[in-house]
Design an enzyme around this catalytic site. Structure first.
Site, PDB file in Angstrom:
ATOM      1  N   THR A 189       0.829  -1.201  -0.080  1.00 17.19           N
ATOM      2  CA  THR A 189       0.005  -0.036  -0.138  1.00 17.19           C
ATOM      3  C   THR A 189       0.960   1.270   0.106  1.00 17.19           C
ATOM      4  OG1 THR A 189      -1.441   1.413   1.598  1.00 17.19           O
ATOM      5  CG2 THR A 189      -0.270  -0.243   2.515  1.00 17.19           C
ATOM      6  N   ASP A 190       0.363   2.396  -0.671  1.00 15.65           N
ATOM      7  CA  ASP A 190       0.936   3.680  -0.412  1.00 15.65           C
ATOM      8  C   ASP A 190       1.253   4.045   0.954  1.00 15.65           C
ATOM      9  OD1 ASP A 190      -1.683   4.518   0.303  1.00 15.65           O
ATOM     10  OD2 ASP A 190      -1.805   6.051  -1.665  1.00 15.65           O
ATOM     11  N   GLU A 191       0.414   3.559   1.844  1.00 12.49           N
ATOM     12  CA  GLU A 191       0.464   4.054   3.434  1.00 12.49           C
ATOM     13  C   GLU A 191       1.885   3.794   4.105  1.00 12.49           C
ATOM     14  OE1 GLU A 191      -2.717   3.637   5.941  1.00 12.49           O
ATOM     15  OE2 GLU A 191      -4.287   3.584   4.366  1.00 12.49           O
ATOM     16  N   TYR A 242      -1.482  -0.535  11.152  1.00 13.07           N
ATOM     17  CA  TYR A 242      -1.659  -1.106   9.927  1.00 13.07           C
ATOM     18  C   TYR A 242      -0.378  -0.776   9.137  1.00 13.07           C
ATOM     19  CZ  TYR A 242      -3.089  -1.321   5.155  1.00 13.07           C
ATOM     20  OH  TYR A 242      -3.284  -1.613   3.881  1.00 13.07           O
ATOM     21  N   LYS A 284       2.295  -3.355   7.150  1.00  9.97           N
ATOM     22  CA  LYS A 284       2.429  -3.502   5.986  1.00  9.97           C
ATOM     23  C   LYS A 284       4.047  -3.282   5.327  1.00  9.97           C
ATOM     24  CE  LYS A 284      -0.155  -4.353   3.221  1.00  9.97           C
ATOM     25  NZ  LYS A 284      -0.620  -5.607   2.672  1.00  9.97           N
TER      26      LYS A 284
HETATM   27  P1  NAD Z   1     -10.119  -6.551   2.682  1.00 10.47           P
HETATM   28  O1  NAD Z   1     -10.212  -6.495   4.292  1.00 10.47           O
HETATM   29  O2  NAD Z   1     -11.276  -6.055   2.113  1.00 10.47           O
HETATM   30  O3  NAD Z   1      -9.865  -8.188   2.599  1.00 10.47           O
HETATM   31  C1  NAD Z   1      -8.862  -8.856   3.125  1.00 10.47           C
HETATM   32  C2  NAD Z   1      -9.100 -10.349   3.028  1.00 10.47           C
HETATM   33  O4  NAD Z   1      -8.092 -11.119   3.588  1.00 10.47           O
HETATM   34  C3  NAD Z   1     -10.419 -10.824   3.473  1.00 10.47           C
HETATM   35  O5  NAD Z   1     -10.920 -11.858   2.563  1.00 10.47           O
HETATM   36  C4  NAD Z   1      -9.958 -11.586   4.899  1.00 10.47           C
HETATM   37  O6  NAD Z   1     -10.817 -12.478   5.205  1.00 10.47           O
HETATM   38  C5  NAD Z   1      -8.653 -12.127   4.179  1.00 10.47           C
HETATM   39  N1  NAD Z   1      -7.795 -12.371   5.676  1.00 10.47           N
HETATM   40  C6  NAD Z   1      -7.532 -11.588   6.704  1.00 10.47           C
HETATM   41  N2  NAD Z   1      -6.696 -12.273   7.737  1.00 10.47           N
HETATM   42  C7  NAD Z   1      -6.348 -13.377   6.887  1.00 10.47           C
HETATM   43  C8  NAD Z   1      -5.746 -14.580   7.316  1.00 10.47           C
HETATM   44  N3  NAD Z   1      -4.842 -14.433   8.527  1.00 10.47           N
HETATM   45  N4  NAD Z   1      -5.383 -15.424   6.487  1.00 10.47           N
HETATM   46  C9  NAD Z   1      -6.193 -15.567   5.283  1.00 10.47           C
HETATM   47  N5  NAD Z   1      -6.896 -14.670   4.913  1.00 10.47           N
HETATM   48  C10 NAD Z   1      -7.253 -13.648   5.589  1.00 10.47           C
HETATM   49  O7  NAD Z   1      -8.845  -5.779   2.174  1.00 10.47           O
HETATM   50  P2  NAD Z   1      -8.476  -5.195   0.602  1.00 10.47           P
HETATM   51  O8  NAD Z   1      -8.899  -4.044   0.852  1.00 10.47           O
HETATM   52  O9  NAD Z   1      -9.291  -6.071  -0.396  1.00 10.47           O
HETATM   53  O10 NAD Z   1      -7.107  -5.160   0.492  1.00 10.47           O
HETATM   54  C11 NAD Z   1      -6.512  -6.328   0.022  1.00 10.47           C
HETATM   55  C12 NAD Z   1      -4.790  -5.896   0.292  1.00 10.47           C
HETATM   56  O11 NAD Z   1      -4.617  -4.910  -0.587  1.00 10.47           O
HETATM   57  C13 NAD Z   1      -4.410  -5.747   1.483  1.00 10.47           C
HETATM   58  O12 NAD Z   1      -3.154  -6.273   1.678  1.00 10.47           O
HETATM   59  C14 NAD Z   1      -4.299  -4.309   1.614  1.00 10.47           C
HETATM   60  O13 NAD Z   1      -3.288  -3.805   2.479  1.00 10.47           O
HETATM   61  C15 NAD Z   1      -4.045  -3.813   0.364  1.00 10.47           C
HETATM   62  N6  NAD Z   1      -4.286  -2.410  -0.440  1.00 10.47           N
HETATM   63  C16 NAD Z   1      -5.732  -2.301  -0.193  1.00 10.47           C
HETATM   64  C17 NAD Z   1      -6.112  -0.738  -0.624  1.00 10.47           C
HETATM   65  C18 NAD Z   1      -7.477  -0.490  -0.426  1.00 10.47           C
HETATM   66  O14 NAD Z   1      -7.615   0.741  -0.599  1.00 10.47           O
HETATM   67  N7  NAD Z   1      -8.473  -1.147  -0.010  1.00 10.47           N
HETATM   68  C19 NAD Z   1      -5.088  -0.080  -1.122  1.00 10.47           C
HETATM   69  C20 NAD Z   1      -3.827  -0.501  -1.264  1.00 10.47           C
HETATM   70  C21 NAD Z   1      -3.365  -1.845  -0.764  1.00 10.47           C
HETATM   71  O1  TDX Z   2     -16.107   7.159   8.576  1.00  7.59           O
HETATM   72  C1  TDX Z   2     -15.025   7.607   8.134  1.00  7.59           C
HETATM   73  N1  TDX Z   2     -14.875   9.005   7.979  1.00  7.59           N
HETATM   74  C2  TDX Z   2     -13.830   9.464   7.413  1.00  7.59           C
HETATM   75  O2  TDX Z   2     -13.623  10.764   7.415  1.00  7.59           O
HETATM   76  C3  TDX Z   2     -13.974   6.637   7.503  1.00  7.59           C
HETATM   77  C4  TDX Z   2     -14.017   5.110   7.740  1.00  7.59           C
HETATM   78  C5  TDX Z   2     -12.960   7.300   7.029  1.00  7.59           C
HETATM   79  N2  TDX Z   2     -12.725   8.603   6.980  1.00  7.59           N
HETATM   80  C6  TDX Z   2     -11.794   9.178   6.391  1.00  7.59           C
HETATM   81  C7  TDX Z   2     -10.156   8.461   6.870  1.00  7.59           C
HETATM   82  C8  TDX Z   2      -9.283   8.498   5.674  1.00  7.59           C
HETATM   83  O3  TDX Z   2      -8.756   9.821   5.388  1.00  7.59           O
HETATM   84  O4  TDX Z   2     -11.403   8.880   5.078  1.00  7.59           O
HETATM   85  C9  TDX Z   2     -10.275   8.543   4.437  1.00  7.59           C
HETATM   86  C10 TDX Z   2     -10.342   7.118   3.906  1.00  7.59           C
HETATM   87  O5  TDX Z   2     -10.433   6.178   4.936  1.00  7.59           O
HETATM   88  P1  TDX Z   2     -10.268   4.700   4.740  1.00  7.59           P
HETATM   89  O6  TDX Z   2     -11.616   4.236   3.911  1.00  7.59           O
HETATM   90  O7  TDX Z   2     -10.622   4.138   6.178  1.00  7.59           O
HETATM   91  O8  TDX Z   2      -9.155   4.460   4.031  1.00  7.59           O
HETATM   92  P2  TDX Z   2      -7.544   4.669   4.460  1.00  7.59           P
HETATM   93  O9  TDX Z   2      -7.302   4.650   6.099  1.00  7.59           O
HETATM   94  O10 TDX Z   2      -7.216   5.657   3.454  1.00  7.59           O
HETATM   95  O11 TDX Z   2      -6.907   3.238   3.845  1.00  7.59           O
HETATM   96  C11 TDX Z   2      -7.303   2.766   2.602  1.00  7.59           C
HETATM   97  O12 TDX Z   2      -6.478   2.825   1.677  1.00  7.59           O
HETATM   98  C12 TDX Z   2      -4.959   2.290   1.718  1.00  7.59           C
HETATM   99  C13 TDX Z   2      -7.531   1.193   2.881  1.00  7.59           C
HETATM  100  O13 TDX Z   2      -8.514   0.926   3.961  1.00  7.59           O
HETATM  101  C14 TDX Z   2      -6.175   0.504   3.416  1.00  7.59           C
HETATM  102  O14 TDX Z   2      -6.334  -0.884   3.454  1.00  7.59           O
HETATM  103  C15 TDX Z   2      -5.151   0.883   2.038  1.00  7.59           C
HETATM  104  O15 TDX Z   2      -3.737   0.364   2.369  1.00  7.59           O
END
Ligand code: NAD
Ligand code: TDX
Length: 335
Positions: free
Chosen positions: A125-127, A153, A157
């Site tokens: 992730t970019d985080e 988190y 990562k």
């Molecule tokens: P998500 O939380 O929707 O999905 C995570 C999945 O992993 C779920 O299906 C969960 O059951 C599974 N999981 C959790 N713990 C586990 C374990 N111990 N063993 C096996 N499976 C397990 O997450 P997402 O948003 O789909 O993110 C997927 C990946 O992409 C993550 O690694 C996250 O860090 C990365 N990522 C997410 C975003 C975003 O915006 N959502 C952006 C950049 C990177």
């Molecule tokens: O209720 C809310 N109100 C609010 O203002 C929530 C849930 C979030 N926020 C803000 C926090 C952040 O600035 O919105 C922004 C986005 O929040 P999230 O959806 O929780 O995402 P973020 O924290 O940016 O992280 C996401 O992007 C990077 C994913 O959850 C991560 O898994 C990924 O790595």
């Protein structure tokens, strides 16, 4: 190709499985997921009839289980999406983030090494780069930006990324890492900003915006992220990190107002609430490397992607209603 997709019942993983079944119909996809609260088998259940898709319930922290899976299946390529992914939960309870995101990654790396996987891809992730100031719009995260994390988190990562790179340097494991910006689209769990706000607006509930709502996120439509991972698997160089993003920076307030306007709801639903602890101000990806080296470009503009996403949540209301009422947890794979 025999592909193991871990975390495939989550948001991005389930989109990736669907994308790959379309884009590479000759590949065999084995999806392994622990089905935590964030894993939703309903997101995959319609794929059961597809002979190229199989599912195993498996926790990546379970060394013996992972070893047995690799011994039986010998996946050629591993793509690890499995993670605890919600920043707010990591602030409340960090332990499981370290267990899954760091130790789980270590279990997968060790299995990939022992069984000679041809590629291990870590979805990061970019985080991991921390945040950028709001008053420096000229700054972006490149692959050279130092890791500088803010939340448990993102720290977990970043730790995993370092371990992945260590497996390349020490054991010559052919690894790649993608660091993507915020994704949005179908099957996004309604605790994250965009799906949470859509669901709340549809119910005429208050929309909780943290702090002043001026934090900036760089949004990418989930299918563009899936295409990026696919092109890294195909043409990426072992040992390399690729940033993925499409220059779609928006303040949280802009995103929330866009959703309200698309649904014909009043901005009076917005409620400013206490800020997230350690809240990152701005994320912004410089995607030059993946564009130059792999020819990847995003295809979906935010204005189009957000419309598609809202339509998906309106049409597929039972998907998120089953999450809200908890019944999604009883949809399980056939034994
Ligand atoms: P998500 O939380 O929707 O999905 C995570 C999945 O992993 C779920 O299906 C969960 O059951 C599974 N999981 C959790 N713990 C586990 C374990 N111990 N063993 C096996 N499976 C397990 O997450 P997402 O948003 O789909 O993110 C997927 C990946 O992409 C993550 O690694 C996250 O860090 C990365 N990522 C997410 C975003 C975003 O915006 N959502 C952006 C950049 C990177
Ligand atoms: O209720 C809310 N109100 C609010 O203002 C929530 C849930 C979030 N926020 C803000 C926090 C952040 O600035 O919105 C922004 C986005 O929040 P999230 O959806 O929780 O995402 P973020 O924290 O940016 O992280 C996401 O992007 C990077 C994913 O959850 C991560 O898994 C990924 O790595």
């Amino acid at each position: 190709m025999k592909l193991l997709v871990t975390g495939g019942a989550g948001f991005i993983g389930s989109n990736f499985v669907r994308y790959m079944l379309d884009a590479a119909p000759e590949d065999d996809i084995l999806c392994a997921d622990a089905l935590t609260y964030a894993g939703n088998y309903e997101s995959l259940v319609d794929l059961e009839a597809n002979p190229k898709f199989r599912f195993r319930e498996l926790d990546i922290r379970d060394k013996n289980g992972v070893d047995a899976l690799f011994a039986a299946e010998r996946p050629e390529v591993v793509v690890n999406f499995a993670a605890e992914s919600h920043v707010d939960r990591s602030i409340e309870s960090p332990d499981v983030f370290l267990e899954t995101n760091v130790m789980g990654t270590s279990v997968l790396l060790e299995a990939a090494r022992r069984y000679g996987a041809e590629r291990y891809h870590q979805v990061s992730t970019d985080e991991v780069y921390g945040d950028l100031p709001l008053d420096r719009p000229d700054l972006f995260f490149t692959e050279e930006t130092p890791l500088h994390t803010s939340s448990p988190y993102s720290a977990s990562k970043a730790a995993a990324d370092l371990l992945v790179l260590a497996y390349h340097r020490t054991y010559d494991l052919p690894v790649t890492i993608s660091r993507c910006s915020n994704n949005y689209g179908p099957y996004h769990f309604p605790e994250k900003l965009i799906p949470l706000m859509i669901v709340k607006a549809l119910h005429d509930e208050k929309l909780p915006v943290y702090g002043d709502g001026r934090n900036v996120r760089d949004w990418l439509f989930v299918r563009d992220h899936c295409r990026a991972v696919h092109s890294i698997l195909a043409d990426g160089k072992a040992g390399e990190v690729y940033n993925v993003g499409g220059h779609n920076e928006k303040t949280n307030l802009e995103v929330v107002k866009t959703i309200l306007s698309a649904l014909g709801k009043s901005e009076e639903l917005i409620e400013f609430v206490e800020d997230r602890k350690g809240h990152d101000r701005r994320y912004a990806i410089d995607p030059t490397k993946i564009r130059r080296e792999l020819g990847w470009e995003p295809q979906v503009r935010f204005a189009d992607g957000i419309g598609k996403t809202i339509d998906w949540y309106v049409k597929n209301h039972t998907w998120w209603e089953h999450i809200l009422d908890g019944s999604y947890a009883s949809v399980r794979p056939k034994k």
